[in-house]
Design a protein around this motif. Structure first.
Motif, PDB file in Angstrom:
ATOM      1  N   THR A  10       0.825  -1.215   0.000  1.00  0.00           N
ATOM      2  CA  THR A  10       0.000   0.000   0.000  1.00  0.00           C
ATOM      3  C   THR A  10       0.859   1.264   0.000  1.00  0.00           C
ATOM      4  O   THR A  10       0.328   2.372   0.068  1.00  0.00           O
ATOM      5  N   GLY A  11       2.180   1.112  -0.077  1.00  0.00           N
ATOM      6  CA  GLY A  11       3.082   2.252  -0.056  1.00  0.00           C
ATOM      7  C   GLY A  11       3.234   2.906  -1.417  1.00  0.00           C
ATOM      8  O   GLY A  11       2.653   2.464  -2.418  1.00  0.00           O
ATOM      9  N   THR A  12       4.060   3.945  -1.468  1.00  0.00           N
ATOM     10  CA  THR A  12       4.249   4.719  -2.700  1.00  0.00           C
ATOM     11  C   THR A  12       4.704   3.837  -3.855  1.00  0.00           C
ATOM     12  O   THR A  12       4.149   3.898  -4.953  1.00  0.00           O
ATOM     13  N   LEU A  16       2.045   0.877  -6.695  1.00  0.00           N
ATOM     14  CA  LEU A  16       2.195   0.914  -8.152  1.00  0.00           C
ATOM     15  C   LEU A  16       2.546  -0.466  -8.693  1.00  0.00           C
ATOM     16  O   LEU A  16       2.034  -0.882  -9.743  1.00  0.00           O
ATOM     17  N   VAL A  17       3.428  -1.179  -7.996  1.00  0.00           N
ATOM     18  CA  VAL A  17       3.794  -2.525  -8.422  1.00  0.00           C
ATOM     19  C   VAL A  17       2.572  -3.434  -8.408  1.00  0.00           C
ATOM     20  O   VAL A  17       2.339  -4.200  -9.357  1.00  0.00           O
ATOM     21  N   VAL A  18       1.787  -3.349  -7.358  1.00  0.00           N
ATOM     22  CA  VAL A  18       0.567  -4.160  -7.254  1.00  0.00           C
ATOM     23  C   VAL A  18      -0.362  -3.887  -8.433  1.00  0.00           C
ATOM     24  O   VAL A  18      -0.866  -4.817  -9.084  1.00  0.00           O
ATOM     25  N   ARG A  19      -0.578  -2.617  -8.722  1.00  0.00           N
ATOM     26  CA  ARG A  19      -1.486  -2.258  -9.817  1.00  0.00           C
ATOM     27  C   ARG A  19      -0.979  -2.790 -11.156  1.00  0.00           C
ATOM     28  O   ARG A  19      -1.740  -3.377 -11.947  1.00  0.00           O
ATOM     29  N   MET A  20       0.322  -2.610 -11.414  1.00  0.00           N
ATOM     30  CA  MET A  20       0.886  -3.060 -12.696  1.00  0.00           C
ATOM     31  C   MET A  20       0.785  -4.574 -12.857  1.00  0.00           C
ATOM     32  O   MET A  20       0.438  -5.076 -13.932  1.00  0.00           O
ATOM     33  N   LEU A  21       1.082  -5.302 -11.797  1.00  0.00           N
ATOM     34  CA  LEU A  21       1.031  -6.761 -11.873  1.00  0.00           C
ATOM     35  C   LEU A  21      -0.398  -7.263 -12.057  1.00  0.00           C
ATOM     36  O   LEU A  21      -0.638  -8.230 -12.792  1.00  0.00           O
ATOM     37  N   ARG A  22      -1.350  -6.622 -11.391  1.00  0.00           N
ATOM     38  CA  ARG A  22      -2.746  -7.027 -11.557  1.00  0.00           C
ATOM     39  C   ARG A  22      -3.227  -6.736 -12.970  1.00  0.00           C
ATOM     40  O   ARG A  22      -4.007  -7.516 -13.543  1.00  0.00           O
ATOM     41  N   GLU A  23      -2.778  -5.635 -13.535  1.00  0.00           N
ATOM     42  CA  GLU A  23      -3.161  -5.320 -14.914  1.00  0.00           C
ATOM     43  C   GLU A  23      -2.626  -6.357 -15.892  1.00  0.00           C
ATOM     44  O   GLU A  23      -3.197  -6.572 -16.966  1.00  0.00           O
ATOM     45  N   GLN A  24      -1.526  -7.035 -15.502  1.00  0.00           N
ATOM     46  CA  GLN A  24      -0.953  -8.097 -16.337  1.00  0.00           C
ATOM     47  C   GLN A  24      -1.659  -9.436 -16.128  1.00  0.00           C
ATOM     48  O   GLN A  24      -1.356 -10.413 -16.806  1.00  0.00           O
ATOM     49  N   GLY A  25      -2.593  -9.487 -15.178  1.00  0.00           N
ATOM     50  CA  GLY A  25      -3.374 -10.698 -14.959  1.00  0.00           C
ATOM     51  C   GLY A  25      -2.895 -11.606 -13.846  1.00  0.00           C
ATOM     52  O   GLY A  25      -3.428 -12.703 -13.669  1.00  0.00           O
ATOM     53  N   HIS A  26      -1.890 -11.167 -13.069  1.00  0.00           N
ATOM     54  CA  HIS A  26      -1.392 -11.993 -11.979  1.00  0.00           C
ATOM     55  C   HIS A  26      -2.324 -11.917 -10.762  1.00  0.00           C
ATOM     56  O   HIS A  26      -3.022 -10.922 -10.559  1.00  0.00           O
ATOM     57  N   GLU A  27      -2.294 -12.981  -9.970  1.00  0.00           N
ATOM     58  CA  GLU A  27      -2.909 -12.918  -8.645  1.00  0.00           C
ATOM     59  C   GLU A  27      -1.904 -12.239  -7.728  1.00  0.00           C
ATOM     60  O   GLU A  27      -0.792 -12.743  -7.544  1.00  0.00           O
ATOM     61  N   ALA A 167       8.833   1.047 -10.439  1.00  0.00           N
ATOM     62  CA  ALA A 167       7.749   0.074 -10.301  1.00  0.00           C
ATOM     63  C   ALA A 167       7.611  -0.773 -11.559  1.00  0.00           C
ATOM     64  O   ALA A 167       7.416  -1.997 -11.490  1.00  0.00           O
ATOM     65  N   ASP A 168       7.733  -0.148 -12.709  1.00  0.00           N
ATOM     66  CA  ASP A 168       7.636  -0.869 -13.969  1.00  0.00           C
ATOM     67  C   ASP A 168       8.752  -1.903 -14.092  1.00  0.00           C
ATOM     68  O   ASP A 168       8.518  -3.036 -14.539  1.00  0.00           O
ATOM     69  N   ARG A 169       9.958  -1.535 -13.672  1.00  0.00           N
ATOM     70  CA  ARG A 169      11.084  -2.480 -13.729  1.00  0.00           C
ATOM     71  C   ARG A 169      10.874  -3.639 -12.754  1.00  0.00           C
ATOM     72  O   ARG A 169      11.155  -4.799 -13.085  1.00  0.00           O
ATOM     73  N   LEU A 170      10.395  -3.346 -11.556  1.00  0.00           N
ATOM     74  CA  LEU A 170      10.126  -4.411 -10.590  1.00  0.00           C
ATOM     75  C   LEU A 170       9.063  -5.376 -11.118  1.00  0.00           C
ATOM     76  O   LEU A 170       9.166  -6.593 -10.924  1.00  0.00           O
TER      77      LEU A 170
END
Length: 251
Positions: A10-12, A16-27, A167-170
């Motif tokens: 939930t941090g800065t 962002l990492v959570v959002r990007m990964l979910r957009e890629q379809g990951h759990e 975040a994108d790189r992570l």
């Protein structure tokens, strides 16, 4: 798709990492002490086993400048071993942790070494400071009472990078196969903290004057030598000026 656990979700950076990964379809399981779904306290490991169950990848974004990151990492490593399913533990670190004897940096280096010696698959990414940190530091010092100026460490150069690029790189690295220590990421420009401070104050309409203040100690000397910089890895594209413009438009 993988099941991915993100500490500090939930941090800065983590959000962002959570959002990007979910957009890629990951759990994706976003961990934090305040999370309704995965309430985890890395300081004592409570809730980690349930959150870790079945996860293949862990992205470790949680960190505290107040200390305890090495203890938290120990709990995370132990839980990953117990789970038996984690093949890649991705860690975000800082450029210069091995050459700048600053307390927070030393702790980050200890975490790197704990991970490397854990027997788990590990990926470590070091980056320069975020744009947000430079802005927040200047804003905090500008609020000091009874001072007509903004004091910033003299002669310290900084190479800020956009948090969304990190975040994108992570998110790219959050795959089942671990990559070890990957190339560092640095922002597109290197300037003194005094220059960045002036840019921030001008952007927010402040008439305060920046004054460079010399400091003492080995950490300050290492910063002055540029131990926190990665000029040969200036891969970031978003400049500090662009970051300030976005902040202004966002209100």
């Amino acid at each position: 798709m993988s099941t991915i656990l993100v500490t500090g979700g939930t941090g800065t950076l983590g959000a962002l990492v959570v959002r990007m990964l979910r957009e890629q379809g990951h759990e994706v399981r976003a961990l934090s002490r305040s999370s309704a779904e995965y309430p985890v306290d890395l300081r004592d490991g409570r809730g980690l086993d349930a959150a870790m169950a079945g996860a293949q990848v862990v992205v470790h974004c949680a960190s505290s400048p107040r200390g305890g990151d090495d203890v938290a990492a120990g709990h995370l490593i132990d839980a990953a071993r117990r789970a038996g399913t984690v093949t890649n533990l991705v860690y975000i670190s800082i450029v210069g942790v091995d050459v700048v004897p600053f307390g927070y940096y030393r702790t980050k280096l200890r975490v790197e070494r704990l991970l490397e010696g854990s027997g788990l698959g590990v990926t470590i990414l070091r980056t320069t400071q975020f744009h947000d940190l430079v802005a927040q530091a200047t804003a905090s010092l500008a609020k000091l009472p009874l001072l007509p100026v903004v004091p910033l460490p003299k002669g310290v150069r900084v190479q800020p990078i956009a948090v969304e690029e990190v975040a994108d790189r992570l998110a790219e690295l959050a795959v089942p196969a671990a990559a070890g220590r990957v190339p560092d990421m640095g922002g597109p420009e290197v300037r003194s903290l005094e220059e960045w401070g002036r840019a921030y104050l001008a952007a927010v309409g402040s008439g305060r004057r920046v004054v460079g203040v010399p400091l003492a100690g080995r950490a300050y000397a290492a910063f002055r030598r540029g131990g926190n910089l990665a000029p040969d890895r200036a891969v970031g594209r978003i400049t500090f000026g662009e970051f300030l413009g976005r902040q202004r438009r966002a209100g």
